[in-house]
Design a protein around this motif. Structure first.
Motif, mmCIF file in Angstrom:
data_model
loop_
_atom_site.group_PDB
_atom_site.id
_atom_site.type_symbol
_atom_site.label_atom_id
_atom_site.label_comp_id
_atom_site.label_asym_id
_atom_site.label_seq_id
_atom_site.Cartn_x
_atom_site.Cartn_y
_atom_site.Cartn_z
ATOM 1 N N ARG A 286 0.831 -1.203 0.000
ATOM 2 C CA ARG A 286 0.000 0.000 0.000
ATOM 3 C C ARG A 286 0.866 1.254 0.000
ATOM 4 O O ARG A 286 0.607 2.210 -0.734
ATOM 5 C CB ARG A 286 -0.952 0.023 1.193
ATOM 6 N N GLN A 287 1.928 1.263 0.805
ATOM 7 C CA GLN A 287 2.819 2.416 0.855
ATOM 8 C C GLN A 287 3.496 2.645 -0.493
ATOM 9 O O GLN A 287 3.612 3.783 -0.956
ATOM 10 C CB GLN A 287 3.871 2.224 1.953
ATOM 11 N N ARG A 288 3.926 1.566 -1.127
ATOM 12 C CA ARG A 288 4.569 1.698 -2.438
ATOM 13 C C ARG A 288 3.580 2.228 -3.468
ATOM 14 O O ARG A 288 3.911 3.109 -4.269
ATOM 15 C CB ARG A 288 5.119 0.352 -2.887
ATOM 16 N N GLU B 75 0.959 4.107 -2.903
ATOM 17 C CA GLU B 75 0.701 5.518 -2.613
ATOM 18 C C GLU B 75 1.790 6.403 -3.203
ATOM 19 O O GLU B 75 1.507 7.449 -3.783
ATOM 20 C CB GLU B 75 0.596 5.752 -1.099
ATOM 21 N N ARG B 76 3.048 5.985 -3.061
ATOM 22 C CA ARG B 76 4.157 6.759 -3.637
ATOM 23 C C ARG B 76 4.061 6.794 -5.157
ATOM 24 O O ARG B 76 4.248 7.846 -5.776
ATOM 25 C CB ARG B 76 5.506 6.177 -3.205
ATOM 26 N N GLU B 77 3.794 5.656 -5.763
ATOM 27 C CA GLU B 77 3.680 5.585 -7.223
ATOM 28 C C GLU B 77 2.522 6.451 -7.714
ATOM 29 O O GLU B 77 2.654 7.151 -8.718
ATOM 30 C CB GLU B 77 3.488 4.135 -7.679
ATOM 31 N N GLU B 78 1.397 6.401 -7.011
ATOM 32 C CA GLU B 78 0.248 7.209 -7.405
ATOM 33 C C GLU B 78 0.583 8.695 -7.335
ATOM 34 O O GLU B 78 0.233 9.457 -8.245
ATOM 35 C CB GLU B 78 -0.950 6.899 -6.505
ATOM 36 N N ALA B 79 1.277 9.116 -6.289
ATOM 37 C CA ALA B 79 1.650 10.525 -6.153
ATOM 38 C C ALA B 79 2.536 10.970 -7.309
ATOM 39 O O ALA B 79 2.365 12.063 -7.859
ATOM 40 C CB ALA B 79 2.351 10.765 -4.813
ATOM 41 N N VAL B 80 3.471 10.125 -7.709
ATOM 42 C CA VAL B 80 4.340 10.452 -8.840
ATOM 43 C C VAL B 80 3.518 10.584 -10.113
ATOM 44 O O VAL B 80 3.702 11.524 -10.900
ATOM 45 C CB VAL B 80 5.448 9.376 -9.013
ATOM 46 N N ARG C 160 1.487 13.792 -10.129
ATOM 47 C CA ARG C 160 2.375 14.924 -10.423
ATOM 48 C C ARG C 160 2.697 14.971 -11.911
ATOM 49 O O ARG C 160 2.650 16.030 -12.538
ATOM 50 C CB ARG C 160 3.644 14.815 -9.582
ATOM 51 N N TYR D 185 -3.967 15.552 -3.175
ATOM 52 C CA TYR D 185 -2.764 15.934 -3.896
ATOM 53 C C TYR D 185 -2.702 17.401 -4.294
ATOM 54 O O TYR D 185 -1.696 17.838 -4.837
ATOM 55 C CB TYR D 185 -2.640 15.107 -5.181
#
Length: 76
Positions: free
Chosen positions: A26-28, A30-35, A38, A65
């Motif tokens: 889930r953490q990974r 979330e990071r990928e989604e944020a990238v 952006r 975001y």
């Protein structure tokens, strides 16, 4: 895009180990989604476009975001 095989996590005999693995995934994600959000914004996508791609409301994606937090961009 293909489905992700979660059987290594869901098939884990130890439920706590499976929960830790799920939390890490889930953490990974979330990071990928944020990238990706952006990148989409930098490419000119609107909040409505991004919301549609994520299957959420414009308000939800903008709250998560939006605003000045996303590379200093102004809200639209």
């Amino acid at each position: 895009m293909g489905d992700v095989d979660l059987s290594p996590i869901t098939g884990e005999a130890d439920p706590l180990a499976a929960l830790r693995a799920a939390a890490g995934l889930r953490q990974r994600l979330e990071r990928e989604e944020a990238v990706l959000v952006r990148r989409a914004r930098n490419g000119g996508a609107s909040w409505a476009d991004i919301a549609g791609a994520l299957g959420v409301t414009k308000q939800a994606v903008h709250k998560k975001y939006g605003g000045r937090r996303l590379l200093g961009r102004k809200e639209d």
